[in-house]
Structures are given as structure tokens and as C-alpha cells.
Motif scaffolding. Structure first.
Motif, short mmCIF file in Angstrom:
data_model
loop_
_atom_site.label_atom_id
_atom_site.label_comp_id
_atom_site.label_asym_id
_atom_site.label_seq_id
_atom_site.Cartn_x
_atom_site.Cartn_y
_atom_site.Cartn_z
N GLU A 187 1.02 -1.24 -0.12
CA GLU A 187 -0.45 0.08 -0.20
C GLU A 187 0.55 1.05 0.45
OE1 GLU A 187 -2.64 -0.30 3.34
OE2 GLU A 187 -4.45 0.50 2.28
N GLY A 188 0.43 1.98 -0.69
CA GLY A 188 1.68 3.51 -0.70
C GLY A 188 2.01 3.44 -2.12
N SER A 212 -1.01 3.36 -4.30
CA SER A 212 -1.21 2.48 -4.92
C SER A 212 -2.64 1.83 -3.61
CB SER A 212 -0.91 0.84 -5.62
OG SER A 212 0.05 0.44 -4.08
N GLN A 213 -3.81 1.26 -3.40
CA GLN A 213 -4.92 1.32 -2.31
C GLN A 213 -4.91 -0.15 -2.37
OE1 GLN A 213 -8.14 3.52 -2.46
NE2 GLN A 213 -6.84 5.58 -3.37
N SER A 271 -7.37 -1.41 -2.65
CA SER A 271 -8.81 -1.80 -3.83
C SER A 271 -8.26 -1.91 -5.56
CB SER A 271 -9.67 -0.43 -3.67
OG SER A 271 -9.00 0.72 -3.86
N TYR A 272 -7.06 -1.23 -5.47
CA TYR A 272 -6.31 -1.02 -6.98
C TYR A 272 -5.92 -2.97 -7.67
CZ TYR A 272 -5.54 3.91 -7.06
OH TYR A 272 -5.45 5.11 -6.85
#
Lengths: 109, 113
Positions: free
Chosen positions: A14-15, A78-79, A81-82
């Protein structure tokens, strides 16, 4: 004739950021990007048109190099959900869209 | 309806039987597309319609596959004498015009035993 995407798969935390590339052997008028989650239909993300016009997602950007017949999708911060499989769809200017080989992206917490 | 509708959502058939898959696009969308997606694979183009005409049928895998669209709306994809390699998800999509985004249906999962 099918556009080639790279990488085939990518794992992120994430990120983190990611870039997905789409390359065609044919002249292009437009490029579409879609994301498909497991067991679901593809969902529209972005359209890039010859001449530089872009239409689509607020948090995702893309580029279209007409001369090189290439497009890149940029996923920043990025999350979870991506996660999913990303497809580019290319057209020489007709209604016909051919989709690329796909890039599987997984975002980990 | 609000989106692209496909039926049936699942179809199990025996080898050699004929099947019909239906797609109801978004009202007013002139372009309609059929794609096939095998397990874990990409989207394979089959055919597209502009209105009721199919300018490009080059993606149909064999003469066992045919498609039609009537009234500029509903489309039917027919597979005759089904084979096990026809097993896949068949996706339909529609768009309002050339260059506009495609809206996909949920697909028909076809299993040929």
C-alpha cells in the motif's frame, strides 16, 4: 496483433507506485484502460485519444505515445482496492477494440 | 435497464449441443461487442456490431460461431456443436459511439462437458 502488456504481474505494498505498459504493433487512434477484479466484469478507467486528450479516473493517470504506439498507466500511492487485472484496449480508429495480454496487480497491506 | 445485461449467467451443456447466449446492451448504444475470456486469460475479441451490421467477424474462432443483432439492440451469440475448448466466460459490451468507453456485462460462464 494483440497489444503486449508489461509487466505480466506485480506485487506492491500500500502506498507504492506502479507503471503498466501497453505496446502495439499497429498505428493507434485511441487507447482504453480497464480493471477487472476476480469474477467480475472489466470496469473502465481511462481513455487516451490521439492528440493528447484524456478522459477518465481522477486518481490514475496515463500517457499515450502515438509515434511509438505505446501507452502507460500510472498508479500512484496504491490502495488495496487497486488490486486486479489491468487491460489496455487499442483501436486503429474504428469501433474495434483489441485488448492486451493483461497485467495482474496485487496490493498488500 | 441501467447496464448491459447478459443471459444466462451460467450455462452447462454437453459436447455437440448448440447454445445461444444473449446480450441486452444499454439503451441507445450503437456499438456492441462480444469477447471471450478463458480461465486466467485475457479478453479475446470475437465480433462487433455497428447498429445491426457486423463489419468485422474476424475474431470468430470457427464457422460454428455466429452472431446477430436485431433492431439495433439485443444480440445473440450462437455456438453450434459445442466443444470442450469452447468453455469460457463470454462477455458482451456496448458503447455509445466510436472511441467511447465500453460498458461490460457480467458475462455468461459456459461449461461444455
Amino acid at each position: 496483433q494483440q497489444p503486449v502488456q508489461s509487466p505480466q504481474a506485480v506485487i506492491l505494498r500500500e502506498g507504492e507506485d506502479a507503471v503498466i505498459n501497453c505496446s502495439s504493433s499497429k498505428a493507434l487512434y485511441s487507447v482504453h484502460w480497464y480493471r477487472q477484479k476476480h469474477g467480475e466484469a472489466p470496469v473502465f478507467l481511462m481513455i487516451l485519444l490521439k492528440g493528447g486528450e484524456q478522459k477518465g479516473h481522477e486518481k490514475i493517470s496515463a500517457s499515450f505515445n502515438e509515434k511509438k504506439q505505446q501507452s502507460s498507466l500510472y498508479l500512484t500511492a496504491s490502495q488495496l482496492s487497486y488490486s486486479g487485472t489491468y487491460f489496455c484496449g487499442t483501436s486503429p480508429g474504428t469501433y474495434k477494440y483489441i485488448f492486451g495480454t493483461g497485467t495482474r496487480l496485487k496490493v498488500l497491506a | 435497464g441501467a447496464g448491459v445485461s447478459q443471459s444466462p449467467s451460467n450455462k452447462v451443456t454437453e459436447k455437440g449441443k448448440d447454445v445461444e447466449l444473449r446480450c441486452d446492451p444499454i439503451s441507445g448504444h450503437t456499438a456492441l461487442y462480444w469477447y471471450r475470456q478463458s480461465l486466467g486469460q485475457g479478453l479475446e475479441f470475437l465480433i462487433y456490431f455497428q447498429g445491426n451490421s457486423a463489419p468485422d467477424k474476424s475474431g470468430l474462432p470457427s464457422d460454428r460461431f455466429s452472431a446477430e443483432r436485431t433492431g439495433g439492440s439485443v444480440s445473440t451469440l450462437t455456438i453450434q456443436r459445442t466443444q470442450q475448448e469452447d468453455s469460457a466466460v463470454y462477455l458482451c459490451a456496448s458503447s455509445s459511439d466510436r472511441g467511447e468507453k465500453l460498458f461490460f456485462g457480467s458475462g455468461t460462464q459456459l461449461s461444455v462437458l
